[in-house]
Design a protein around this motif. Structure first.
Motif, PDB file in Angstrom:
ATOM      1  N   GLN A   1       0.823  -1.233   0.000  1.00 37.50           N
ATOM      2  CA  GLN A   1       0.000   0.000   0.000  1.00 37.50           C
ATOM      3  C   GLN A   1       0.846   1.268   0.000  1.00 37.50           C
ATOM      4  O   GLN A   1       0.327   2.365  -0.137  1.00 37.50           O
ATOM      5  CB  GLN A   1      -0.896   0.002   1.247  1.00 37.50           C
ATOM      6  N   ILE A   2       2.149   1.102   0.198  1.00 41.14           N
ATOM      7  CA  ILE A   2       3.030   2.279   0.263  1.00 41.14           C
ATOM      8  C   ILE A   2       3.207   2.905  -1.124  1.00 41.14           C
ATOM      9  O   ILE A   2       3.485   2.202  -2.094  1.00 41.14           O
ATOM     10  CB  ILE A   2       4.417   1.875   0.827  1.00 41.14           C
ATOM     11  N   ASP A   3       3.026   4.211  -1.184  1.00 40.42           N
ATOM     12  CA  ASP A   3       3.190   4.958  -2.441  1.00 40.42           C
ATOM     13  C   ASP A   3       4.683   5.051  -2.772  1.00 40.42           C
ATOM     14  O   ASP A   3       5.439   5.715  -2.064  1.00 40.42           O
ATOM     15  CB  ASP A   3       2.586   6.360  -2.251  1.00 40.42           C
TER      16      ASP A   3
ATOM     17  N   GLU B   1      -1.283  12.522   2.448  1.00 40.72           N
ATOM     18  CA  GLU B   1      -2.049  12.152   3.648  1.00 40.72           C
ATOM     19  C   GLU B   1      -2.236  10.628   3.730  1.00 40.72           C
ATOM     20  O   GLU B   1      -2.095  10.032   4.790  1.00 40.72           O
ATOM     21  CB  GLU B   1      -3.410  12.862   3.641  1.00 40.72           C
ATOM     22  N   LYS B   2      -2.504  10.026   2.562  1.00 42.36           N
ATOM     23  CA  LYS B   2      -2.700   8.570   2.513  1.00 42.36           C
ATOM     24  C   LYS B   2      -1.377   7.869   2.849  1.00 42.36           C
ATOM     25  O   LYS B   2      -1.360   6.865   3.570  1.00 42.36           O
ATOM     26  CB  LYS B   2      -3.168   8.173   1.108  1.00 42.36           C
ATOM     27  N   TYR B   3      -0.281   8.416   2.348  1.00 39.19           N
ATOM     28  CA  TYR B   3       1.045   7.837   2.608  1.00 39.19           C
ATOM     29  C   TYR B   3       1.339   7.858   4.104  1.00 39.19           C
ATOM     30  O   TYR B   3       1.796   6.862   4.680  1.00 39.19           O
ATOM     31  CB  TYR B   3       2.108   8.626   1.847  1.00 39.19           C
ATOM     32  N   ALA B   4       1.062   9.002   4.747  1.00 38.95           N
ATOM     33  CA  ALA B   4       1.313   9.134   6.190  1.00 38.95           C
ATOM     34  C   ALA B   4       0.475   8.120   6.971  1.00 38.95           C
ATOM     35  O   ALA B   4       0.955   7.516   7.930  1.00 38.95           O
ATOM     36  CB  ALA B   4       0.991  10.550   6.641  1.00 38.95           C
ATOM     37  N   ARG B   5      -0.781   7.935   6.513  1.00 35.50           N
ATOM     38  CA  ARG B   5      -1.657   6.974   7.197  1.00 35.50           C
ATOM     39  C   ARG B   5      -1.177   5.535   6.993  1.00 35.50           C
ATOM     40  O   ARG B   5      -1.184   4.728   7.917  1.00 35.50           O
ATOM     41  CB  ARG B   5      -3.096   7.117   6.674  1.00 35.50           C
ATOM     42  N   SER B   6      -0.736   5.228   5.757  1.00 34.52           N
ATOM     43  CA  SER B   6      -0.328   3.847   5.457  1.00 34.52           C
ATOM     44  C   SER B   6       0.989   3.483   6.124  1.00 34.52           C
ATOM     45  O   SER B   6       1.299   2.311   6.316  1.00 34.52           O
ATOM     46  CB  SER B   6      -0.215   3.647   3.940  1.00 34.52           C
ATOM     47  N   LEU B   7       1.759   4.494   6.496  1.00 41.97           N
ATOM     48  CA  LEU B   7       3.061   4.249   7.125  1.00 41.97           C
ATOM     49  C   LEU B   7       2.911   3.881   8.604  1.00 41.97           C
ATOM     50  O   LEU B   7       3.745   3.157   9.154  1.00 41.97           O
ATOM     51  CB  LEU B   7       3.923   5.515   6.987  1.00 41.97           C
TER      52      LEU B   7
ATOM     53  N   LEU C   1       5.098   1.243  10.983  1.00 43.61           N
ATOM     54  CA  LEU C   1       5.981   1.712  12.057  1.00 43.61           C
ATOM     55  C   LEU C   1       5.679   0.980  13.359  1.00 43.61           C
ATOM     56  O   LEU C   1       6.575   0.733  14.165  1.00 43.61           O
ATOM     57  CB  LEU C   1       5.837   3.228  12.246  1.00 43.61           C
ATOM     58  N   GLU C   2       4.393   0.615  13.535  1.00 49.31           N
ATOM     59  CA  GLU C   2       4.015  -0.119  14.754  1.00 49.31           C
ATOM     60  C   GLU C   2       4.670  -1.500  14.763  1.00 49.31           C
ATOM     61  O   GLU C   2       5.096  -1.993  15.819  1.00 49.31           O
ATOM     62  CB  GLU C   2       2.495  -0.253  14.837  1.00 49.31           C
ATOM     63  N   ILE C   3       4.788  -2.116  13.584  1.00 52.11           N
ATOM     64  CA  ILE C   3       5.424  -3.441  13.499  1.00 52.11           C
ATOM     65  C   ILE C   3       6.888  -3.364  13.915  1.00 52.11           C
ATOM     66  O   ILE C   3       7.391  -4.209  14.620  1.00 52.11           O
ATOM     67  CB  ILE C   3       5.317  -3.991  12.039  1.00 52.11           C
TER      68      ILE C   3
END
Lengths: 206, 106
Positions: free
Chosen positions: B13-15, B91-97, B101-103
């Motif tokens: 999903q990462i741009d 905005e979508k990139y920040a959300r998908s990241l 990062l949690e992993i």
């Protein structure tokens, strides 16, 4: 090292617009024109100086600042905040000055309508506007100018300084020195793009 | 309760256009302003002119940045603005990241 958050990036962008020292220089030179006007045989010099400083500020921004730091249109939120700060400053200066004018010219019949506190009253009005404007525009060095203005107004009142515009001249001198220092820092921070070496660490060209 | 998304799916999903440090920095900078010129972005990012031009063309091709070349007197001026598509993509990139990062949280 963590990358700067978006709010910090926005603040940095805003700083390129206000942290060049030219505003301080223009403000200081305008205030110093009150001293020059004392030496001239006519009274209108501050008006001429105001026009010259506005023109000079715009010309120096075009020739010194923009080729080095570039130009930016700030976000709608920031523009609204700047607009609000300007309105407050106009209000904070306009209303008390109008009130003093009405009192001095129309209502009071005393020889000294402000009871010898004229310098302090005028200094107080402008100091408050500078302090509020400086806080809203995130230009905290304007608090220094407000403090100098107030202190000079107080001093002029206590020692009965014969030069009635002393507080403006003292503040103008401080603003010019401060503006020159800020401008020097700006010129060091933003070299002309032709000699700007940039980050030589190449990024992946995918 | 929904199944947690697999890391591979998250990566997909990462741009890829934005997932490059220089381009991410450029888009972040343009995200917080209305528009700027080339010199401003050059100074704020600290990239070289060639590097900035290269990544700018990538962002322009993706439809994320609108580039307008004008003249101010005799001086050429390149105006840059993040498009609505670019704004949404960032905005979508920040959300998908965030889940990724949690992993990797240690």
């Amino acid at each position: 090292m963590h990358p700067p958050p978006l709010t910090e990036l926005e603040r940095r962008a805003y700083r390129t617009v206000v942290d060049d020292g030219l505003l301080d220089l223009a403000f200081g030179i305008f205030l110093l024109s009150f001293w020059v006007s004392e030496l001239l045989p006519f009274d209108g010099f501050p008006g001429i100086a105001f026009l010259l400083t506005v023109y000079g500020w715009a010309a120096l921004r075009r020739t010194i600042v923009e080729p080095r730091a570039g130009t930016v249109r700030l976000s709608a939120t920031r523009k609204a905040r700047v607009k609000r700060a300007k309105r407050w400053m106009v209000l904070l200066i306009g209303l008390p000055v109008a009130a003093v004018f009405i009192w001095v010219v129309l209502l009071s019949s005393a020889k000294q309508p402000l009871g010898g506190y004229g310098s302090l009253v005028i200094a107080g009005i402008f100091a408050l506007a500078l302090a509020v404007g400086g806080w809203m525009l995130e230009l905290l060095r304007f608090w220094l100018y407000a403090a100098v203005l107030l202190a000079a107004g107080l001093w002029a009142t206590l020692v009965s300084e014969p030069f009635e515009r002393f507080q403006f001249v003292a503040t103008g001198a401080v603003a010019v020195v401060s503006g020159a220092l800020v401008l020097a820092r700006f010129l060091r921070r933003y070299p002309p793009p032709s000699v700007h070496e940039g980050n030589h660490a190449e990024t992946a060209h995918d | 309760m929904t199944e947690p998304t697999a890391p591979g799916e998250l990566l997909g999903q990462i741009d890829r256009v934005l997932h490059e440090p220089a381009r991410l920095l450029m888009v972040s900078q343009l995200y917080v302003v209305e528009s700027s010129d080339f010199v401003f972005l050059l100074q704020q990012t600290g990239l070289t002119q060639g590097n900035l031009s290269f990544h700018l063309s990538k962002l322009e091709d993706a439809g994320y940045v609108a580039v307008e070349k004008t003249f101010e007197g005799k001086r050429p001026k390149t105006l840059l603005q993040l498009t609505t598509t670019g704004r949404h993509a960032f905005e979508k990139y920040a959300r998908s990241l965030r889940p990724l990062l949690e992993i990797t949280e240690i």
